[in-house]
Design a protein around this motif. Structure first.
Motif, PDB file in Angstrom:
ATOM      1  N   LYS A 187      45.841  45.082  50.035  1.00  0.00           N
ATOM      2  CA  LYS A 187      44.866  45.400  51.135  1.00  0.00           C
ATOM      3  C   LYS A 187      43.550  44.741  50.824  1.00  0.00           C
ATOM      4  CE  LYS A 187      45.010  49.976  50.969  1.00  0.00           C
ATOM      5  NZ  LYS A 187      45.051  51.286  51.287  1.00  0.00           N
ATOM      6  N   ASP A 188      43.357  44.713  49.501  1.00  0.00           N
ATOM      7  CA  ASP A 188      42.187  44.100  48.883  1.00  0.00           C
ATOM      8  C   ASP A 188      42.155  43.881  47.598  1.00  0.00           C
ATOM      9  OD1 ASP A 188      39.486  43.212  48.941  1.00  0.00           O
ATOM     10  OD2 ASP A 188      38.460  45.149  49.323  1.00  0.00           O
ATOM     11  N   MET A 189      41.407  43.028  46.984  1.00  0.00           N
ATOM     12  CA  MET A 189      41.535  42.738  45.524  1.00  0.00           C
ATOM     13  C   MET A 189      40.058  42.318  44.985  1.00  0.00           C
ATOM     14  SD  MET A 189      43.336  39.292  45.837  1.00  0.00           S
ATOM     15  CE  MET A 189      44.204  39.747  47.153  1.00  0.00           C
ATOM     16  N   VAL A 190      39.744  42.629  43.755  1.00  0.00           N
ATOM     17  CA  VAL A 190      38.345  42.210  43.124  1.00  0.00           C
ATOM     18  C   VAL A 190      38.602  41.713  41.700  1.00  0.00           C
ATOM     19  CG1 VAL A 190      38.350  44.777  42.448  1.00  0.00           C
ATOM     20  CG2 VAL A 190      36.074  43.252  42.625  1.00  0.00           C
ATOM     21  N   ILE A 214      46.086  28.204  50.979  1.00  0.00           N
ATOM     22  CA  ILE A 214      45.017  28.577  49.930  1.00  0.00           C
ATOM     23  C   ILE A 214      44.156  27.430  49.744  1.00  0.00           C
ATOM     24  CG2 ILE A 214      46.328  27.889  47.793  1.00  0.00           C
ATOM     25  CD1 ILE A 214      43.997  30.989  47.993  1.00  0.00           C
ATOM     26  N   PHE A 215      44.799  26.080  49.681  1.00  0.00           N
ATOM     27  CA  PHE A 215      43.901  25.086  49.442  1.00  0.00           C
ATOM     28  C   PHE A 215      42.394  24.719  50.479  1.00  0.00           C
ATOM     29  CE2 PHE A 215      47.777  23.779  47.553  1.00  0.00           C
ATOM     30  CZ  PHE A 215      47.541  23.659  46.116  1.00  0.00           C
ATOM     31  N   ASP A 216      42.744  25.019  51.664  1.00  0.00           N
ATOM     32  CA  ASP A 216      41.498  24.819  52.401  1.00  0.00           C
ATOM     33  C   ASP A 216      40.448  26.042  52.283  1.00  0.00           C
ATOM     34  OD1 ASP A 216      42.649  22.726  53.796  1.00  0.00           O
ATOM     35  OD2 ASP A 216      43.724  24.125  55.346  1.00  0.00           O
ATOM     36  N   ILE A 217      40.951  27.178  51.937  1.00  0.00           N
ATOM     37  CA  ILE A 217      40.232  28.259  51.419  1.00  0.00           C
ATOM     38  C   ILE A 217      39.344  27.603  50.135  1.00  0.00           C
ATOM     39  CG2 ILE A 217      39.806  30.574  50.742  1.00  0.00           C
ATOM     40  CD1 ILE A 217      42.216  31.037  52.547  1.00  0.00           C
ATOM     41  N   LEU A 218      40.033  27.311  48.979  1.00  0.00           N
ATOM     42  CA  LEU A 218      39.349  26.938  47.729  1.00  0.00           C
ATOM     43  C   LEU A 218      38.413  25.597  47.973  1.00  0.00           C
ATOM     44  CD1 LEU A 218      42.591  26.899  45.491  1.00  0.00           C
ATOM     45  CD2 LEU A 218      40.402  28.598  45.254  1.00  0.00           C
ATOM     46  N   GLU A 219      38.681  24.953  49.069  1.00  0.00           N
ATOM     47  CA  GLU A 219      37.778  23.777  49.409  1.00  0.00           C
ATOM     48  C   GLU A 219      36.446  24.115  49.470  1.00  0.00           C
ATOM     49  OE1 GLU A 219      37.070  19.749  49.932  1.00  0.00           O
ATOM     50  OE2 GLU A 219      39.155  20.314  49.655  1.00  0.00           O
ATOM     51  N   ASN A 220      36.161  25.538  50.245  1.00  0.00           N
ATOM     52  CA  ASN A 220      34.747  26.049  50.585  1.00  0.00           C
ATOM     53  C   ASN A 220      34.407  27.335  49.792  1.00  0.00           C
ATOM     54  OD1 ASN A 220      34.539  23.892  52.692  1.00  0.00           O
ATOM     55  ND2 ASN A 220      36.181  24.860  53.620  1.00  0.00           N
ATOM     56  N   ILE A 229      34.698  29.099  40.230  1.00  0.00           N
ATOM     57  CA  ILE A 229      35.573  29.369  41.461  1.00  0.00           C
ATOM     58  C   ILE A 229      36.702  30.147  41.280  1.00  0.00           C
ATOM     59  CG2 ILE A 229      36.691  28.029  43.373  1.00  0.00           C
ATOM     60  CD1 ILE A 229      33.882  27.550  43.374  1.00  0.00           C
ATOM     61  N   GLN A 230      36.818  31.423  41.503  1.00  0.00           N
ATOM     62  CA  GLN A 230      37.646  32.303  41.175  1.00  0.00           C
ATOM     63  C   GLN A 230      38.838  32.348  42.206  1.00  0.00           C
ATOM     64  OE1 GLN A 230      37.827  33.855  38.449  1.00  0.00           O
ATOM     65  NE2 GLN A 230      35.683  33.871  37.665  1.00  0.00           N
ATOM     66  N   LEU A 231      40.315  32.200  41.730  1.00  0.00           N
ATOM     67  CA  LEU A 231      41.373  32.229  42.549  1.00  0.00           C
ATOM     68  C   LEU A 231      41.431  33.686  43.247  1.00  0.00           C
ATOM     69  CD1 LEU A 231      43.861  31.187  43.527  1.00  0.00           C
ATOM     70  CD2 LEU A 231      44.813  32.048  41.588  1.00  0.00           C
ATOM     71  N   THR A 232      40.981  34.744  42.465  1.00  0.00           N
ATOM     72  CA  THR A 232      41.217  36.218  43.268  1.00  0.00           C
ATOM     73  C   THR A 232      40.151  36.033  44.312  1.00  0.00           C
ATOM     74  OG1 THR A 232      41.696  37.183  41.031  1.00  0.00           O
ATOM     75  CG2 THR A 232      40.737  38.431  42.800  1.00  0.00           C
ATOM     76  N   ASP A 233      39.015  35.479  44.556  1.00  0.00           N
ATOM     77  CA  ASP A 233      38.171  35.363  45.539  1.00  0.00           C
ATOM     78  C   ASP A 233      38.858  34.766  46.605  1.00  0.00           C
ATOM     79  OD1 ASP A 233      36.213  36.908  44.181  1.00  0.00           O
ATOM     80  OD2 ASP A 233      35.226  35.042  43.657  1.00  0.00           O
ATOM     81  N   ALA A 234      39.593  33.626  46.621  1.00  0.00           N
ATOM     82  CA  ALA A 234      40.215  32.842  47.528  1.00  0.00           C
ATOM     83  C   ALA A 234      41.373  33.618  48.315  1.00  0.00           C
ATOM     84  CB  ALA A 234      40.590  31.481  46.903  1.00  0.00           C
ATOM     85  N   LEU A 235      41.899  34.400  47.243  1.00  0.00           N
ATOM     86  CA  LEU A 235      42.982  35.221  47.506  1.00  0.00           C
ATOM     87  C   LEU A 235      42.783  36.290  48.750  1.00  0.00           C
ATOM     88  CD1 LEU A 235      45.300  35.309  44.339  1.00  0.00           C
ATOM     89  CD2 LEU A 235      46.039  34.097  46.457  1.00  0.00           C
ATOM     90  N   GLN A 236      41.539  36.738  48.302  1.00  0.00           N
ATOM     91  CA  GLN A 236      41.141  37.763  49.074  1.00  0.00           C
ATOM     92  C   GLN A 236      40.625  37.442  50.401  1.00  0.00           C
ATOM     93  OE1 GLN A 236      37.105  39.239  47.765  1.00  0.00           O
ATOM     94  NE2 GLN A 236      37.661  41.346  48.338  1.00  0.00           N
ATOM     95  N   THR A 237      40.069  36.155  50.622  1.00  0.00           N
ATOM     96  CA  THR A 237      39.968  35.327  51.831  1.00  0.00           C
ATOM     97  C   THR A 237      41.537  35.299  52.621  1.00  0.00           C
ATOM     98  OG1 THR A 237      38.084  34.528  51.137  1.00  0.00           O
ATOM     99  CG2 THR A 237      39.150  33.500  53.271  1.00  0.00           C
ATOM    100  N   LEU A 238      42.347  34.764  52.062  1.00  0.00           N
ATOM    101  CA  LEU A 238      43.645  34.422  52.564  1.00  0.00           C
ATOM    102  C   LEU A 238      44.280  35.721  52.940  1.00  0.00           C
ATOM    103  CD1 LEU A 238      46.000  32.260  52.797  1.00  0.00           C
ATOM    104  CD2 LEU A 238      46.864  32.832  50.702  1.00  0.00           C
ATOM    105  N   ALA A 239      44.056  36.865  52.392  1.00  0.00           N
ATOM    106  CA  ALA A 239      44.576  38.019  52.953  1.00  0.00           C
ATOM    107  C   ALA A 239      44.281  38.352  54.162  1.00  0.00           C
ATOM    108  CB  ALA A 239      44.479  39.159  51.891  1.00  0.00           C
ATOM    109  N   LYS A 240      43.032  37.983  54.717  1.00  0.00           N
ATOM    110  CA  LYS A 240      42.352  38.295  55.960  1.00  0.00           C
ATOM    111  C   LYS A 240      43.510  37.433  57.146  1.00  0.00           C
ATOM    112  CE  LYS A 240      37.580  38.664  54.322  1.00  0.00           C
ATOM    113  NZ  LYS A 240      36.361  38.061  54.210  1.00  0.00           N
ATOM    114  N   TYR A 241      44.155  36.246  56.597  1.00  0.00           N
ATOM    115  CA  TYR A 241      44.896  35.484  57.758  1.00  0.00           C
ATOM    116  C   TYR A 241      46.349  35.576  57.440  1.00  0.00           C
ATOM    117  CZ  TYR A 241      40.118  33.444  57.814  1.00  0.00           C
ATOM    118  OH  TYR A 241      38.762  33.222  58.079  1.00  0.00           O
TER     119      TYR A 241
END
Length: 309
Positions: A187-190, A214-220, A229-241
């Motif tokens: 549901k979420d991550m931190v 994930i790569f398009d998210i990591l790009e920005n 640049i935290q992978l966890t933060d990018a995964l948190q964004t990926l979980a929205k899509y």
């Protein structure tokens, strides 16, 4: 239809400061557990999980990693001439294990940045990530457990286990919904929260299956904790899509990036070696029992378990 997971990334660009001075000129990934470099355990897990190609993300002073998994003609010739056929086969097998590629992370910008360096290698495929600080001892390879879960749910899967409260601040922590058996929906991550901020004690522990989105998210991705640049933060964004799942993998996990975890792994893996176990236990018993009585009891239990298996 989703493609199968056949490629893996192993980030190995860190400086290994927790193991100084040993890591001043030697990569932490090459520190041996008994007689095998830590990184080799990770690569063998990947191979035994069905991975066909591996990209190791390196940094400066990591050339010994490439040397270890390359051919060593002089050594092979020396072993052949001396009739050491078993050793010869062992060193040849290391260089023939799998197709290994290398890319250098030129700046220490974090795990997310290291993964983004592999974009052209991965292409449009789901892929695995294995962190070199985590070794998992299990009957079924840890990564294979995650791949099987991916094959069922067709989306990103994070390898997790519960951690002690005092260790929560070391990991990416998940807020999850239990689905079945060992499977959770994220549901979420931190990233590295305090105990008060943490939604649970379910931690991401060094194994991932991730979709190429994930790569398009990591790009920005903006820098997060520690200015990286935290992978966890990018995964948190990926979980929205798209859905992300977590799998509570079976097996004993060792944090070999920590001195105590490294020593625990060394002792346990030594006890699994028939040619070492008895003499090693005898050596430990020869020490001051008042200081090591508790570890000896644990070692005896581990040895009994090995004998039963």
């Amino acid at each position: 239809m989703r493609q199968r997971v056949r490629k893996a990334i192993i980030p190995a660009a860190g400086l290994g400061t927790r193991f100084l001075p040993a890591t001043k000129s030697q990569p932490k990934e090459m520190l041996p557990i008994v007689d095998k470099p830590t990184l080799q355990y990770i690569i063998e897990e990947a191979i035994n999980s069905g991975i066909e190609e591996i990209l190791i993300v390196t940094g400066r002073s990591k050339k010994s990693i490439e040397d270890h998994f390359d051919r060593s003609v002089e050594l092979e010739l020396e072993l052949a001439q001396k009739g050491k056929d078993e050793m010869l086969k062992m060193v040849q097998d290391i260089s023939n294990m799998v197709n290994i590629h290398y890319i250098r992370q030129k700046e220490p910008k974090g795990l997310g940045h290291a993964i983004h360096c592999a974009k052209s290698f991965i292409g449009d495929e789901p892929f695995a990530i294995l962190l070199g600080d985590d070794i998992v001892d299990s009957q079924k390879p840890c990564l294979k457990q995650l791949i099987d879960c991916y094959n069922e749910y067709k989306t990103s899967v994070l390898g997790v286990q519960t951690v002690a409260k005092e260790d929560i601040c070391k990991y990416g922590i998940l807020d999850v919904k239990h689905i079945e058996d060992r499977v959770y929906k994220v549901k979420d991550m931190v990233e590295k929260p305090s105990i008060e901020e943490a939604p649970s004690n379910i931690a991401i522990l060094g194994r991932y299956i991730i979709t190429p989105a994930i790569f398009d998210i990591l790009e920005n991705q903006e820098p997060g904790k520690g200015g990286e640049i935290q992978l966890t933060d990018a995964l948190q964004t990926l979980a929205k899509y798209e859905a992300i799942y977590a799998y509570n993998f079976e097996g004993k996990r060792y944090d070999v990036g920590d001195k105590l975890g490294f020593l625990e792994a060394t002792v346990d893996f030594a006890l699994k070696r028939p040619e070492l176990r008895d003499d090693f236990l005898a050596f430990l018993r020869s020490k001051d029992e008042s200081k090591i009585v508790e570890p000896i009891v644990q070692l005896d239990e581990a040895a009994t378990t090995i004998e039963e298996v």
